[in-house]
Design an enzyme around this catalytic site. Structure first.
Site, PDB file in Angstrom:
ATOM      1  N   ARG A 162       3.089   0.948  21.839  1.00 33.34           N
ATOM      2  CA  ARG A 162       1.537   1.198  21.588  1.00 33.34           C
ATOM      3  C   ARG A 162       0.639   0.399  22.146  1.00 33.34           C
ATOM      4  O   ARG A 162      -0.446   0.839  22.274  1.00 33.34           O
ATOM      5  CB  ARG A 162       1.960   1.267  19.940  1.00 33.34           C
ATOM      6  N   ARG A 211       0.955  -0.734   0.058  1.00 31.11           N
ATOM      7  CA  ARG A 211       0.437   0.294  -0.084  1.00 31.11           C
ATOM      8  C   ARG A 211       0.925   1.808   0.121  1.00 31.11           C
ATOM      9  O   ARG A 211       1.136   1.647   0.976  1.00 31.11           O
ATOM     10  CB  ARG A 211      -0.855   0.097   1.401  1.00 31.11           C
TER      11      ARG A 211
HETATM   12  O1  F6P Z   1       7.262   0.678  17.371  1.00 32.11           O
HETATM   13  C1  F6P Z   1       7.977   1.393  18.142  1.00 32.11           C
HETATM   14  C2  F6P Z   1       7.688   2.858  18.691  1.00 32.11           C
HETATM   15  O2  F6P Z   1       8.528   2.711  19.590  1.00 32.11           O
HETATM   16  C3  F6P Z   1       5.953   3.081  18.972  1.00 32.11           C
HETATM   17  O3  F6P Z   1       6.181   2.801  20.357  1.00 32.11           O
HETATM   18  C4  F6P Z   1       5.846   4.133  19.319  1.00 32.11           C
HETATM   19  O4  F6P Z   1       4.730   4.174  18.929  1.00 32.11           O
HETATM   20  C5  F6P Z   1       6.031   4.426  17.565  1.00 32.11           C
HETATM   21  O5  F6P Z   1       7.029   3.292  17.261  1.00 32.11           O
HETATM   22  C6  F6P Z   1       6.848   5.420  17.298  1.00 32.11           C
HETATM   23  O6  F6P Z   1       6.679   5.778  15.898  1.00 32.11           O
HETATM   24  P1  F6P Z   1       7.357   6.851  15.478  1.00 32.11           P
HETATM   25  O7  F6P Z   1       8.761   6.780  14.698  1.00 32.11           O
HETATM   26  O8  F6P Z   1       6.820   6.876  14.177  1.00 32.11           O
HETATM   27  O9  F6P Z   1       7.072   8.367  15.544  1.00 32.11           O
END
Ligand code: F6P
Length: 382
Positions: A190, A84
């Site tokens: 998350r 996607r």
């Molecule tokens: O999946 C790992 C994580 O650290 C999550 O806990 C968090 O929501 C996300 O990555 C944050 O990602 P980004 O880098 O898009 O802010």
């Protein structure tokens, strides 16, 4: 494909970065080069590199001296899903998605890659699934600070994130004590509360809020009032970003419509702090650790885990495995079906032994339960 004919492999790091990625790259590449005389290629910026045909040969020197380095020498991307892929936006700004799996397959063919080692979390394994289905020889290695990948008791990066969070919570402890304050600390996590739970226990936090146990604002207020008025006069609350109140929803920081997983969480720490402020006389402060938990040098345990995972991935590849995810269960390294694991999550069981132990020493989970629920089963988180 017979293992003997595997001469050229690609390595890809996908999703959010985490400590230990370079340690895995090193272990995969050195095992492949030294034990099997393979040529090793780095695919840049996760699946984006497969779409753009950004593939470069890695020399032994490229993968030397990187064991302790944070981040990934290959770059990563958590906004690119070949199934996607956002190719353009419509007149009203709506993203237009296309399945670019054929482009990825063409890159693999063009670079004559006999196998790909995909290092990533749940999202990355889902992105790898169409390649497996198309017959590409893929071996997955489980990465995420959240420790929520289904099929393995541990992912690399998690223990370093826990160590960083624990140190931060220890520091908040002394300042909370001096100022007689409530310190709320938001950590990543998350869907699963593994970081909050383990760092919370390791730091002796007074309250741990995780997505798996919805919290009750009144119960939180009551617990904090008791600690402030007839207890030590300060409190430490650690909250996972995905935590939510009973009947409530996680707090969304922003939405990125071009991302395959558009929801970015954040803000629950302040939301909890405001609720405590409204229900008690306590002075409350909020700290958000966020991406600090993903950065920096891996701790020793993660370097060891990363080396074992990397070595194991090449070992099973050369034993003829394909479409497998390397895992650790019961402290033993093995592998599971990558397609069966992709898209599933390993949440904290609410009767986990560590929750039971935490409740036993007076830690609140923001609910009305204060007593332990008897003896629980598996306690392995480290
Ligand atoms: O999946 C790992 C994580 O650290 C999550 O806990 C968090 O929501 C996300 O990555 C944050 O990602 P980004 O880098 O898009 O802010």
């Amino acid at each position: 494909m017979s293992p003997d004919s595997i001469k050229r492999i690609g390595i890809l790091t996908g999703g959010g970065d985490c400590p230990g990625l370079n340690a895995v790259i090193r272990a995969v590449a050195k095992t492949a080069m030294l034990q099997f005389r393979m040529e090793v290629f780095g695919i840049e910026d996760g699946f984006q590199g497969l779409i753009d045909n950004r593939v470069r040969r890695l020399s032994f020197r490229d993968v030397s001296g990187i064991l302790t380095r944070g981040g990934t020498i290959l770059g990563s991307n958590n906004r690119c899903d070949p199934r996607r892929y956002c190719t353009s936006t419509g007149p009203d700004g709506t993203p237009v998605f296309t399945d670019v799996t054929p482009t990825c397959l063409a890159t693999i063919r063009e670079n004559q890659l006999d196998a790909i080692i995909v290092i990533g979390g749940d999202g990355t394994m889902c992105c790898a699934a169409p390649l497996v289905e198309a017959g590409v020889n893929v071996i997955g290695i489980p990465k995420t600070i959240d420790n929520d990948l289904f099929g393995t008791e541990i992912t690399f990066g998690f223990l370093t994130a826990v160590a960083t969070a624990t140190e931060a919570l220890d520091r908040l402890h002394s300042t909370a004590d001096s100022h007689h304050r409530v310190m709320v600390c938001e950590v990543m996590g998350r869907n699963a509360g593994w970081i909050a739970l383990t760092a919370g226990v390791a730091s002796g936090s007074d309250m741990i809020l995780i997505p798996e146990i919805p919290f009750d604002d009144e119960a939180i207020g009551q617990f904090i009032r008791q600690r402030m008025e007839s207890g030590p006069g300060f409190a430490i609350v650690v909250v996972a970003e995905g935590a939510r109140s009973l009947g409530g929803a996680p707090v969304v920081a922003r939405i990125d419509p071009t991302s395959p997983d558009p929801i970015r969480l954040g803000g629950i720490g302040q939301r909890v702090a405001d609720s405590i402020g409204a229900r008690t006389n306590a002075e409350v402060r909020t700290t958000v650790l966020g991406h600090v938990l993903r950065g920096g040098m891996p701790i020793a345990a993660d370097r060891i885990l990363a080396t074992n995972f990397g070595y194991h991935a090449i070992s099973i590849l050369m034993e003829g495995a394909s479409g497998r995810l390397v895992v650790r269960e019961g402290n033993v390294f093995s592998d599971v079906d990558l397609l069966a694991s992709a898209g599933r999550q390993r949440l904290v069981p609410t009767n986990h032994a560590l929750i039971t132990a935490a409740r036993a020493v007076g830690t609140s989970f923001g609910d009305r339960l204060t007593r332990t629920e008897g003896r629980a089963g598996n306690s392995s988180v480290v």
